[in-house]
Design a protein around this motif. Sequence first.
Motif, PDB file in Angstrom:
ATOM      1  N   PRO A 104       0.813  -1.216   0.000  1.00 24.28           N
ATOM      2  CA  PRO A 104       0.000   0.000   0.000  1.00 24.28           C
ATOM      3  C   PRO A 104       0.850   1.271   0.000  1.00 24.28           C
ATOM      4  O   PRO A 104       0.424   2.299  -0.515  1.00 24.28           O
ATOM      5  CB  PRO A 104      -0.830  -0.090   1.271  1.00 24.28           C
ATOM      6  N   TYR A 105       2.060   1.214   0.564  1.00 25.51           N
ATOM      7  CA  TYR A 105       2.925   2.394   0.564  1.00 25.51           C
ATOM      8  C   TYR A 105       3.365   2.760  -0.854  1.00 25.51           C
ATOM      9  O   TYR A 105       3.556   3.934  -1.166  1.00 25.51           O
ATOM     10  CB  TYR A 105       4.151   2.167   1.457  1.00 25.51           C
ATOM     11  N   ASN A 106       3.539   1.760  -1.712  1.00 24.91           N
ATOM     12  CA  ASN A 106       3.907   2.036  -3.103  1.00 24.91           C
ATOM     13  C   ASN A 106       2.828   2.855  -3.796  1.00 24.91           C
ATOM     14  O   ASN A 106       3.116   3.815  -4.507  1.00 24.91           O
ATOM     15  CB  ASN A 106       4.144   0.737  -3.876  1.00 24.91           C
ATOM     16  N   SER A 107       1.572   2.489  -3.594  1.00 31.14           N
ATOM     17  CA  SER A 107       0.469   3.231  -4.205  1.00 31.14           C
ATOM     18  C   SER A 107       0.408   4.648  -3.672  1.00 31.14           C
ATOM     19  O   SER A 107       0.192   5.600  -4.416  1.00 31.14           O
ATOM     20  CB  SER A 107      -0.862   2.529  -3.934  1.00 31.14           C
ATOM     21  N   PHE A 108       0.601   4.794  -2.375  1.00 32.01           N
ATOM     22  CA  PHE A 108       0.580   6.111  -1.756  1.00 32.01           C
ATOM     23  C   PHE A 108       1.706   6.984  -2.311  1.00 32.01           C
ATOM     24  O   PHE A 108       1.490   8.113  -2.743  1.00 32.01           O
ATOM     25  CB  PHE A 108       0.708   5.988  -0.235  1.00 32.01           C
ATOM     26  N   LEU A 109       2.927   6.445  -2.311  1.00 29.67           N
ATOM     27  CA  LEU A 109       4.076   7.193  -2.832  1.00 29.67           C
ATOM     28  C   LEU A 109       3.887   7.539  -4.302  1.00 29.67           C
ATOM     29  O   LEU A 109       4.219   8.642  -4.738  1.00 29.67           O
ATOM     30  CB  LEU A 109       5.370   6.394  -2.656  1.00 29.67           C
ATOM     31  N   LEU A 110       3.357   6.615  -5.066  1.00 27.20           N
ATOM     32  CA  LEU A 110       3.107   6.850  -6.482  1.00 27.20           C
ATOM     33  C   LEU A 110       2.189   8.053  -6.672  1.00 27.20           C
ATOM     34  O   LEU A 110       2.475   8.950  -7.457  1.00 27.20           O
ATOM     35  CB  LEU A 110       2.491   5.606  -7.123  1.00 27.20           C
ATOM     36  N   THR A 111       1.109   8.093  -5.930  1.00 27.82           N
ATOM     37  CA  THR A 111       0.153   9.189  -6.051  1.00 27.82           C
ATOM     38  C   THR A 111       0.769  10.523  -5.644  1.00 27.82           C
ATOM     39  O   THR A 111       0.641  11.525  -6.351  1.00 27.82           O
ATOM     40  CB  THR A 111      -1.097   8.900  -5.194  1.00 27.82           C
ATOM     41  N   VAL A 112       1.471  10.536  -4.528  1.00 30.68           N
ATOM     42  CA  VAL A 112       2.086  11.784  -4.033  1.00 30.68           C
ATOM     43  C   VAL A 112       3.176  12.274  -4.992  1.00 30.68           C
ATOM     44  O   VAL A 112       3.189  13.440  -5.387  1.00 30.68           O
ATOM     45  CB  VAL A 112       2.659  11.584  -2.612  1.00 30.68           C
ATOM     46  N   MET A 113       4.066  11.381  -5.384  1.00 30.54           N
ATOM     47  CA  MET A 113       5.180  11.786  -6.238  1.00 30.54           C
ATOM     48  C   MET A 113       4.705  12.166  -7.644  1.00 30.54           C
ATOM     49  O   MET A 113       5.235  13.097  -8.248  1.00 30.54           O
ATOM     50  CB  MET A 113       6.238  10.677  -6.305  1.00 30.54           C
ATOM     51  N   ALA A 114       3.696  11.470  -8.158  1.00 32.76           N
ATOM     52  CA  ALA A 114       3.153  11.837  -9.460  1.00 32.76           C
ATOM     53  C   ALA A 114       2.532  13.228  -9.376  1.00 32.76           C
ATOM     54  O   ALA A 114       2.674  14.040 -10.294  1.00 32.76           O
ATOM     55  CB  ALA A 114       2.112  10.814  -9.908  1.00 32.76           C
ATOM     56  N   GLY A 115       1.867  13.518  -8.258  1.00 28.94           N
ATOM     57  CA  GLY A 115       1.295  14.852  -8.055  1.00 28.94           C
ATOM     58  C   GLY A 115       2.375  15.915  -8.004  1.00 28.94           C
ATOM     59  O   GLY A 115       2.215  17.012  -8.564  1.00 28.94           O
TER      60      GLY A 115
END
Length: 189
Positions: A104-115
Amino acid sequence: MLVGYARVSTEEQNLDRQIDALTKYGVDERNIYQEKITGTKRYREQLDKMIDELKANDIVIVADITRISRSTKDLLNIIEDIKSKGASIKSIKDTWLDTTADNPYNSFLLTVMAGLSQLERDLISQRTKEGLASAKARGREGGRPNKRNDKFDIVKLMCKEGYKIKDIIQQTGLSRSTVYRILKDLEGN
């Protein structure tokens, strides 16, 4: 299987750096999809072909996140398309982009960093527009110099003297279409 994707925005740019990084990572050069098109376009022939041909457990490798997408929404959609095939994606430069583990941390980081990447792109665009507006207010025009303006009088004189179009092109270095546009402008005057 490792599958690579390499993209540059224009025909003049070179894919070598990305291809070198992908092959060094272990991607067979025959499995690298390459294209020269802006990342802001959603339809990209090679990207779509790669996604269509993905098989379960394939891992898409990109040199960095900006090669796969330039907007958060687009990136998330592309990643969802890759995941729907049972495949994963990894970025060599942006190590947080790694969907190979169901974490789940990968999805979270993906969303934040993509933003954050989207924010950076938007800020650059905003500063560019502000700089162009500022320069225009001071009487400076941006962009490529207009060859037509520089050679207008020369073409006009050569036409009056009876030169053929091919001779005007050869003498001025202008393209055929530019010469015809100048001639059209002359007819209007």
